[in-house]
Write a protein that holds these residues in place. Structure first.
Motif, PDB file in Angstrom:
ATOM      1  N   GLU A  32       2.592  -1.688  -0.180  1.00 57.03           N
ATOM      2  CA  GLU A  32       1.138  -1.620   0.005  1.00 57.03           C
ATOM      3  C   GLU A  32       0.847  -1.152   1.412  1.00 57.03           C
ATOM      4  OE1 GLU A  32      -1.175  -1.952  -2.357  1.00 57.03           O
ATOM      5  OE2 GLU A  32       0.533  -2.153  -3.714  1.00 57.03           O
ATOM      6  N   ALA A  33      -0.125  -0.258   1.528  1.00 57.94           N
ATOM      7  CA  ALA A  33      -0.432   0.336   2.824  1.00 57.94           C
ATOM      8  C   ALA A  33      -1.932   0.570   2.931  1.00 57.94           C
ATOM      9  CB  ALA A  33       0.323   1.661   2.991  1.00 57.94           C
ATOM     10  N   GLY A  34      -2.365   0.915   4.118  1.00 60.46           N
ATOM     11  CA  GLY A  34      -3.778   1.210   4.310  1.00 60.46           C
ATOM     12  C   GLY A  34      -4.124   1.269   5.785  1.00 60.46           C
ATOM     13  N   CYS A  35      -5.403   1.435   6.050  1.00 67.16           N
ATOM     14  CA  CYS A  35      -5.870   1.537   7.433  1.00 67.16           C
ATOM     15  C   CYS A  35      -6.008   0.142   8.040  1.00 67.16           C
ATOM     16  CB  CYS A  35      -7.187   2.283   7.481  1.00 67.16           C
ATOM     17  SG  CYS A  35      -8.539   1.342   6.736  1.00 67.16           S
ATOM     18  N   HIS A  36      -6.478   0.071   9.260  1.00 63.96           N
ATOM     19  CA  HIS A  36      -6.601  -1.222   9.925  1.00 63.96           C
ATOM     20  C   HIS A  36      -7.742  -2.056   9.374  1.00 63.96           C
ATOM     21  CE1 HIS A  36      -7.402  -4.119  13.207  1.00 63.96           C
ATOM     22  NE2 HIS A  36      -6.080  -4.109  13.282  1.00 63.96           N
ATOM     23  N   CYS A  37      -8.865  -1.419   9.033  1.00 66.10           N
ATOM     24  CA  CYS A  37     -10.039  -2.203   8.600  1.00 66.10           C
ATOM     25  C   CYS A  37     -10.021  -2.527   7.108  1.00 66.10           C
ATOM     26  CB  CYS A  37     -11.335  -1.477   8.976  1.00 66.10           C
ATOM     27  SG  CYS A  37     -11.741  -0.045   7.956  1.00 66.10           S
ATOM     28  N   GLY A  38      -9.245  -1.793   6.306  1.00 66.41           N
ATOM     29  CA  GLY A  38      -9.171  -2.075   4.878  1.00 66.41           C
ATOM     30  C   GLY A  38     -10.056  -1.196   4.013  1.00 66.41           C
ATOM     31  N   TYR A  39     -10.797  -0.277   4.630  1.00 63.65           N
ATOM     32  CA  TYR A  39     -11.636   0.662   3.867  1.00 63.65           C
ATOM     33  C   TYR A  39     -10.742   1.560   3.011  1.00 63.65           C
ATOM     34  CZ  TYR A  39     -15.216   4.334   3.159  1.00 63.65           C
ATOM     35  OH  TYR A  39     -16.095   5.254   2.634  1.00 63.65           O
ATOM     36  N   ILE A  40      -9.565   1.888   3.548  1.00 65.98           N
ATOM     37  CA  ILE A  40      -8.620   2.748   2.844  1.00 65.98           C
ATOM     38  C   ILE A  40      -7.360   1.962   2.508  1.00 65.98           C
ATOM     39  CG2 ILE A  40      -7.131   4.787   3.105  1.00 65.98           C
ATOM     40  CD1 ILE A  40      -9.489   6.143   4.325  1.00 65.98           C
ATOM     41  N   LYS A  41      -7.037   1.949   1.206  1.00 73.16           N
ATOM     42  CA  LYS A  41      -5.833   1.255   0.761  1.00 73.16           C
ATOM     43  C   LYS A  41      -5.109   2.087  -0.280  1.00 73.16           C
ATOM     44  CE  LYS A  41      -7.213  -3.486   1.725  1.00 73.16           C
ATOM     45  NZ  LYS A  41      -7.719  -4.768   1.186  1.00 73.16           N
ATOM     46  N   PHE A  42      -3.791   1.994  -0.246  1.00 73.65           N
ATOM     47  CA  PHE A  42      -2.989   2.736  -1.207  1.00 73.65           C
ATOM     48  C   PHE A  42      -1.611   2.095  -1.282  1.00 73.65           C
ATOM     49  CE2 PHE A  42      -0.712   4.898   2.245  1.00 73.65           C
ATOM     50  CZ  PHE A  42      -1.657   4.906   3.270  1.00 73.65           C
ATOM     51  N   SER A  43      -0.859   2.444  -2.320  1.00 73.54           N
ATOM     52  CA  SER A  43       0.529   1.990  -2.383  1.00 73.54           C
ATOM     53  C   SER A  43       1.433   3.208  -2.463  1.00 73.54           C
ATOM     54  CB  SER A  43       0.752   1.037  -3.557  1.00 73.54           C
ATOM     55  OG  SER A  43       0.411   1.660  -4.770  1.00 73.54           O
ATOM     56  N   VAL A  44       2.612   3.043  -1.910  1.00 70.63           N
ATOM     57  CA  VAL A  44       3.574   4.139  -1.802  1.00 70.63           C
ATOM     58  C   VAL A  44       4.910   3.682  -2.388  1.00 70.63           C
ATOM     59  CG1 VAL A  44       4.829   5.654  -0.213  1.00 70.63           C
ATOM     60  CG2 VAL A  44       2.477   4.971   0.318  1.00 70.63           C
ATOM     61  N   THR A  45       5.464   4.494  -3.287  1.00 71.40           N
ATOM     62  CA  THR A  45       6.791   4.205  -3.826  1.00 71.40           C
ATOM     63  C   THR A  45       7.796   5.172  -3.213  1.00 71.40           C
ATOM     64  OG1 THR A  45       5.880   3.386  -5.904  1.00 71.40           O
ATOM     65  CG2 THR A  45       8.183   4.075  -5.927  1.00 71.40           C
ATOM     66  N   LEU A  46       8.833   4.609  -2.618  1.00 69.38           N
ATOM     67  CA  LEU A  46       9.866   5.417  -1.968  1.00 69.38           C
ATOM     68  C   LEU A  46      11.204   5.222  -2.667  1.00 69.38           C
ATOM     69  CD1 LEU A  46       9.132   4.684   1.803  1.00 69.38           C
ATOM     70  CD2 LEU A  46       8.448   6.700   0.480  1.00 69.38           C
ATOM     71  N   SER A  47      11.891   6.342  -2.903  1.00 72.20           N
ATOM     72  CA  SER A  47      13.244   6.308  -3.458  1.00 72.20           C
ATOM     73  C   SER A  47      14.171   7.058  -2.517  1.00 72.20           C
ATOM     74  CB  SER A  47      13.290   6.996  -4.822  1.00 72.20           C
ATOM     75  OG  SER A  47      12.352   6.443  -5.688  1.00 72.20           O
ATOM     76  N   PRO A  48      15.170   6.407  -1.960  1.00 70.07           N
ATOM     77  CA  PRO A  48      15.469   4.975  -2.037  1.00 70.07           C
ATOM     78  C   PRO A  48      14.492   4.169  -1.197  1.00 70.07           C
ATOM     79  CG  PRO A  48      16.917   6.041  -0.461  1.00 70.07           C
ATOM     80  CD  PRO A  48      16.092   7.133  -1.074  1.00 70.07           C
ATOM     81  N   PRO A  49      14.493   2.851  -1.289  1.00 71.84           N
ATOM     82  CA  PRO A  49      13.581   2.036  -0.484  1.00 71.84           C
ATOM     83  C   PRO A  49      14.055   1.941   0.971  1.00 71.84           C
ATOM     84  CG  PRO A  49      15.020   0.610  -1.757  1.00 71.84           C
ATOM     85  CD  PRO A  49      15.348   2.034  -2.173  1.00 71.84           C
ATOM     86  N   PHE A  50      13.218   1.401   1.842  1.00 68.39           N
ATOM     87  CA  PHE A  50      13.650   1.050   3.211  1.00 68.39           C
ATOM     88  C   PHE A  50      14.763   0.018   3.104  1.00 68.39           C
ATOM     89  CE2 PHE A  50       8.976   1.816   4.339  1.00 68.39           C
ATOM     90  CZ  PHE A  50       9.214   3.071   4.841  1.00 68.39           C
ATOM     91  N   PRO A  51      15.713  -0.049   3.998  1.00 70.75           N
ATOM     92  CA  PRO A  51      15.848   0.847   5.153  1.00 70.75           C
ATOM     93  C   PRO A  51      16.738   2.060   4.869  1.00 70.75           C
ATOM     94  CG  PRO A  51      17.392  -0.954   5.377  1.00 70.75           C
ATOM     95  CD  PRO A  51      16.678  -1.156   4.061  1.00 70.75           C
ATOM     96  N   VAL A  52      17.154   2.224   3.598  1.00 70.39           N
ATOM     97  CA  VAL A  52      17.973   3.406   3.301  1.00 70.39           C
ATOM     98  C   VAL A  52      17.141   4.672   3.500  1.00 70.39           C
ATOM     99  CG1 VAL A  52      19.402   4.562   1.559  1.00 70.39           C
ATOM    100  CG2 VAL A  52      19.345   2.056   1.670  1.00 70.39           C
ATOM    101  N   TYR A  53      15.872   4.613   3.074  1.00 72.52           N
ATOM    102  CA  TYR A  53      14.956   5.739   3.294  1.00 72.52           C
ATOM    103  C   TYR A  53      14.719   5.874   4.799  1.00 72.52           C
ATOM    104  CZ  TYR A  53      11.213   9.053   2.391  1.00 72.52           C
ATOM    105  OH  TYR A  53      10.454  10.192   2.336  1.00 72.52           O
ATOM    106  N   LYS A  54      15.021   7.044   5.335  1.00 68.56           N
ATOM    107  CA  LYS A  54      14.877   7.227   6.778  1.00 68.56           C
ATOM    108  C   LYS A  54      13.522   7.831   7.130  1.00 68.56           C
ATOM    109  CE  LYS A  54      19.668   7.263   8.201  1.00 68.56           C
ATOM    110  NZ  LYS A  54      20.124   6.606   6.973  1.00 68.56           N
ATOM    111  N   VAL A  55      12.922   7.288   8.175  1.00 65.16           N
ATOM    112  CA  VAL A  55      11.590   7.688   8.621  1.00 65.16           C
ATOM    113  C   VAL A  55      11.731   8.790   9.667  1.00 65.16           C
ATOM    114  CG1 VAL A  55       9.470   6.863   9.721  1.00 65.16           C
ATOM    115  CG2 VAL A  55      10.786   5.347   8.207  1.00 65.16           C
ATOM    116  N   LEU A  56      10.860   9.795   9.573  1.00 65.32           N
ATOM    117  CA  LEU A  56      10.936  10.912  10.524  1.00 65.32           C
ATOM    118  C   LEU A  56      10.178  10.582  11.810  1.00 65.32           C
ATOM    119  CD1 LEU A  56      11.888  13.840  11.054  1.00 65.32           C
ATOM    120  CD2 LEU A  56       9.635  14.583  10.238  1.00 65.32           C
ATOM    121  N   ASN A  57      10.916  10.585  12.890  1.00 64.57           N
ATOM    122  CA  ASN A  57      10.333  10.380  14.212  1.00 64.57           C
ATOM    123  C   ASN A  57      10.372  11.730  14.918  1.00 64.57           C
ATOM    124  OD1 ASN A  57       9.504   9.520  16.698  1.00 64.57           O
ATOM    125  ND2 ASN A  57      11.304   8.272  17.128  1.00 64.57           N
TER     126      ASN A  57
END
Ligand SMILES: [Zn+2]
Length: 160
Positions: free
Chosen positions: A24-49
């Motif tokens: 589950e994800a979204g903005c700080h105030c909660g006006y925007i909310k969404f869910s994201v499915t990642l394959s594979p899940p964290f921490p195997v899924y690597k985040v781009l920095n």
């Protein structure tokens, strides 16, 4: 986090492997909310920095789900404000209420509709527990270069 787990037979050795994770994800105030499915899940899924000017200025730590793996709640995609620069082909998405930096909509760029979602928007996620890969966007993603501070046209009073 919800994970789907399947047992795989690996050379007779049984091994539990998590294939995807839904967050589950979204903005700080909660006006925007969404869910994201990642394959594979964290921490195997690597985040781009990435070191490009937009990733550094907008605070992006990106994951790249397909559009079918992003579920926008409460009409949240339509609620997003957006910023476009340079080629103006993709929306940099923001919450218009709190300003949270949500990610990038690559709909008009990639063949399959994909988002770049800012992992900082994931609720309850410890960023220190993620695995990262370094991106060198400032040198390697054309037509980049460092555009920071040069998109607003002060004379025309609009974005270039
Ligand atoms: Zn907000």
């Amino acid at each position: 986090m919800n994970t789907t787990t399947t047992a795989s037979n690996d050379g007779g050795k049984k091994e539990e492997r998590k294939q995807s994770g839904t967050y589950e994800a979204g903005c700080h105030c909660g006006y925007i909310k969404f869910s994201v499915t990642l394959s594979p899940p964290f921490p195997v899924y690597k985040v781009l920095n990435c070191n490009c000017s937009v990733c550094s200025h907008l605070g992006y730590l990106l994951v790249y789900p397909k559009a079918k793996d992003v579920a926008w709640h409460n009409n949240s995609r339509e609620r997003c404000a957006s910023y476009r620069f340079n080629t103006k082909q993709k929306d940099q998405m923001f919450c218009p209420k709190c300003g949270a930096s949500l990610g990038i909509d690559f709909e008009s760029v990639f063949k399959e509709h994909t988002y770049g979602i800012n992992a900082r928007t994931f609720y309850g996620l410890n960023l220190d527990e993620l695995e990262y890969k370094k991106g060198d966007g400032v040198n390697k993603v054309p037509p980049a270069g460092d555009l920071s501070g040069h998109v607003w046209d002060e004379d025309a009073q609009e974005l270039k």
